[in-house]
Design a protein around this motif. Structure first.
Motif, short mmCIF file in Angstrom:
data_model
loop_
_atom_site.label_atom_id
_atom_site.label_comp_id
_atom_site.label_asym_id
_atom_site.label_seq_id
_atom_site.Cartn_x
_atom_site.Cartn_y
_atom_site.Cartn_z
N PHE A 24 47.02 -21.05 115.42
CA PHE A 24 47.73 -19.81 115.76
C PHE A 24 46.75 -18.73 116.21
O PHE A 24 46.98 -18.03 117.20
N ARG A 25 45.65 -18.60 115.47
CA ARG A 25 44.64 -17.58 115.82
C ARG A 25 44.07 -17.81 117.22
O ARG A 25 43.97 -16.89 118.04
N GLU A 26 43.72 -19.06 117.52
CA GLU A 26 43.11 -19.36 118.82
C GLU A 26 44.12 -19.28 119.96
O GLU A 26 43.78 -18.85 121.07
N LEU A 27 45.37 -19.67 119.70
CA LEU A 27 46.41 -19.47 120.72
C LEU A 27 46.62 -17.98 120.97
O LEU A 27 46.87 -17.56 122.11
N THR A 372 56.72 -11.75 114.17
CA THR A 372 55.63 -12.38 113.42
C THR A 372 55.35 -11.60 112.15
O THR A 372 55.15 -12.17 111.07
N LEU A 373 55.34 -10.29 112.26
CA LEU A 373 55.09 -9.43 111.11
C LEU A 373 56.15 -9.66 110.03
O LEU A 373 55.84 -9.76 108.83
N PRO A 412 43.44 -13.84 103.07
CA PRO A 412 43.13 -15.13 103.69
C PRO A 412 44.34 -15.90 104.21
O PRO A 412 44.30 -16.43 105.32
N GLN A 413 45.44 -15.97 103.44
CA GLN A 413 46.55 -16.83 103.85
C GLN A 413 47.37 -16.26 105.01
O GLN A 413 48.15 -16.98 105.61
N CYS A 414 47.19 -14.99 105.36
CA CYS A 414 48.01 -14.45 106.45
C CYS A 414 47.21 -13.77 107.56
O CYS A 414 47.77 -13.44 108.60
N LYS A 415 45.91 -13.56 107.38
CA LYS A 415 45.15 -12.79 108.37
C LYS A 415 45.12 -13.47 109.73
O LYS A 415 45.16 -12.80 110.77
N ASP A 416 45.08 -14.81 109.78
CA ASP A 416 45.02 -15.52 111.06
C ASP A 416 46.33 -15.38 111.85
O ASP A 416 46.32 -15.44 113.08
N PHE A 417 47.44 -15.20 111.15
CA PHE A 417 48.72 -15.04 111.82
C PHE A 417 48.92 -13.61 112.33
O PHE A 417 49.72 -13.36 113.23
N LEU A 418 48.18 -12.66 111.76
CA LEU A 418 48.24 -11.26 112.21
C LEU A 418 47.16 -10.95 113.25
O LEU A 418 47.32 -10.02 114.04
N TYR A 419 46.08 -11.72 113.24
CA TYR A 419 44.93 -11.43 114.10
C TYR A 419 45.30 -11.30 115.58
O TYR A 419 44.79 -10.39 116.26
N PRO A 420 46.18 -12.17 116.14
CA PRO A 420 46.52 -12.02 117.56
C PRO A 420 47.12 -10.66 117.90
O PRO A 420 47.07 -10.23 119.07
N PHE A 421 47.68 -9.98 116.91
CA PHE A 421 48.35 -8.69 117.14
C PHE A 421 47.55 -7.53 116.52
O PHE A 421 48.10 -6.44 116.32
#
Length: 437
Positions: A24-27, A372-373, A412-421
């Motif tokens: 998710f982070r890289e996409l 996503t949020l 840790p468990q959610c930062k990668d899903f928020l990083y794109p935004f």
């Protein structure tokens, strides 16, 4: 393209969630650079209801460990892409169940799920698997047509896993942390299901190899059942550390001579690829995915042969083989990156989905960020869930955005899903603060 990505197919399986996080982070990085698609984090219970098909050109479930097939409501979505990995229960049955009494309960459930794959596979647009062996197994056991599948290997986070600057120093420091002597060791990354990991054949093999005076101890990491811990204690020079942090795992890998992973089945074998990035060779199984993953940078064994596993533990200490294999491991590991994985996933989207190109990226980006949020709040914000959920019900995102910036991006468990935004969140948070002043 508007892509909905399901986060909670295996929300409690840490290794599978790590796959989802990295992808998710890289996409997200690609999304922000190319601006020709958006990704949105979804929950599986939202699929097939409301306006899902109006908002998403594709629904992607990327981390489907095991044999379970999407539910009926999910199948109403258009352009479903699945990422199954590892069907050891289907192939080996009772042999890979650590609690044999569970097999009688699970066997009919497994058979029922297996039957759903060929029955409904026409409703699936594409399937990606992690190795050619997986492609063949998915075809043989789940009856997924080969032409519907694409091989896309997992990646490794090269910012975390890397060769040590000074291997001797790294080993000394990490062993001191666990109050252990500074001595060479093999590492084994295990799990609760010790049967699939072939734990006791490996331990018996290590016992035989020690009789031939190999210098290494054997360090086990990963959660272990109390009853199994007692049995492990009976083996000399075997140290079980249980759960370790991500940083500790990296250091333990970097300080090891080799990783030993002679499992009964591995769909990919993430610890093998992670060890390779650290320049660590492997002693692993000679079938399923591991031979594809490690190439000629490891020694392959018959998982059911204690003698073969022991022989390879001895052999890896001979004729400078450790050094040779270490160099090969570091070289071959370059092909495993989450950037490459995400690029190939996006290519699969592009081949699979036919969309109307007349759409506004910024408008869809805004929707993707808000949804996503909301998904991240529902799944991970346990300490603030009541307050934040009330904000969602009132369509007031100010508190939620503030939480995301101040806390969410650090968890840790959610930062990668928020990083794109991230930039969007910071900008919106500043707007909210200015309005309130």
């Amino acid at each position: 393209m508007r892509i909905g990505i399901v986060l909670d197919w295996n929300v409690n399986a840490s290794s599978l969630m790590r796959i989802n996080c990295n992808m998710f982070r890289e996409l997200g990085k690609l999304m922000n650079t190319q601006q020709n698609f958006t990704i949105t984090a979804l929950r599986k219970n939202t699929l097939g209801i409301g306006d899902i098909n109006q908002h998403y050109d594709c629904v992607h479930i990327p981390n489907m460990g095991g044999y379970a097939f999407p539910s009926e409501n999910m199948l109403s979505c258009k352009n479903i892409i699945l990422g199954p990995s590892g069907i050891d229960e289907v192939i080996y049955g009772e042999e890979v169940f650590f609690d044999k009494s569970l097999w009688k309960i699970h066997e009919p459930l497994i058979k029922k799920e297996i039957s759903r794959w060929p029955k409904h596979i026409e409703k699936i647009s594409a399937v990606h698997v992690v190795a050619n062996s997986e492609l063949n197994e998915m075809n043989q056991y789940l009856k997924i047509p080969k032409e519907k599948m694409t091989v896309i290997p997992h990646g490794v986070n090269h910012d975390d896993f890397k060769p040590p600057k000074d291997k001797s120093k790294t080993r000394k420091i990490i062993l001191e942390k666990f109050e252990l002597k500074d001595e060479p060791y093999f590492i084994h990354v295990s799990e609760i299901n010790f049967a699939r990991k072939n734990l006791f054949r490996m331990l018996d093999a290590f016992k035989k190899a020690k009789q031939k005076q190999i210098p290494q101890k054997l360090i086990l990491v990963g959660k272990v059942l109390p009853s199994i811990s007692k049995k492990i204690e009976q083996y000399e020079d075997v140290i079980s550390l249980g759960f370790v942090s991500d940083d500790e795992l990296v250091s333990l890998m970097q300080g090891s001579d080799a990783i030993v992973l002679p499992s009964i089945h591995e769909g990919f074998g993430m610890p093998l690829a992670e060890a390779m990035v650290c320049g660590i060779p492997s002693i692993t199984m000679n079938n399923h995915a591991p031979p594809e993953v490690v190439g000629d940078s490891g020694l392959l064994v018959d998982s059911h042969s204690i003698d073969d596993i022991a022989m390879k533990m001895i052999q890896i200490n001979q004729n400078d083989l450790l050094s040779t294999l270490s160099k090969k491991a570091a070289m071959l590991s370059k092909k495993y990156s989450w950037e490459r994985h995400a690029t190939e996933i996006f290519s699969l989207y592009s081949k699979t989905i036919k969309t109307n190109q007349r759409w506004n990226f910024n408008e869809n980006y805004d929707v993707a960020a808000h949804r996503t949020l909301a998904t991240v709040i529902e799944l991970f914000a346990t300490d603030k869930k009541d307050i934040l959920t009330q904000s969602l019900l009132n369509f007031d995102y100010s508190k939620i955005i503030s939480w995301a910036v101040e806390s969410g991006l650090l968890i840790p468990q959610c930062k990668d899903f928020l990083y794109p935004f991230k930039d969007w969140l910071i900008s919106k948070n500043k707007e909210n603060e200015n309005e309130s002043n």
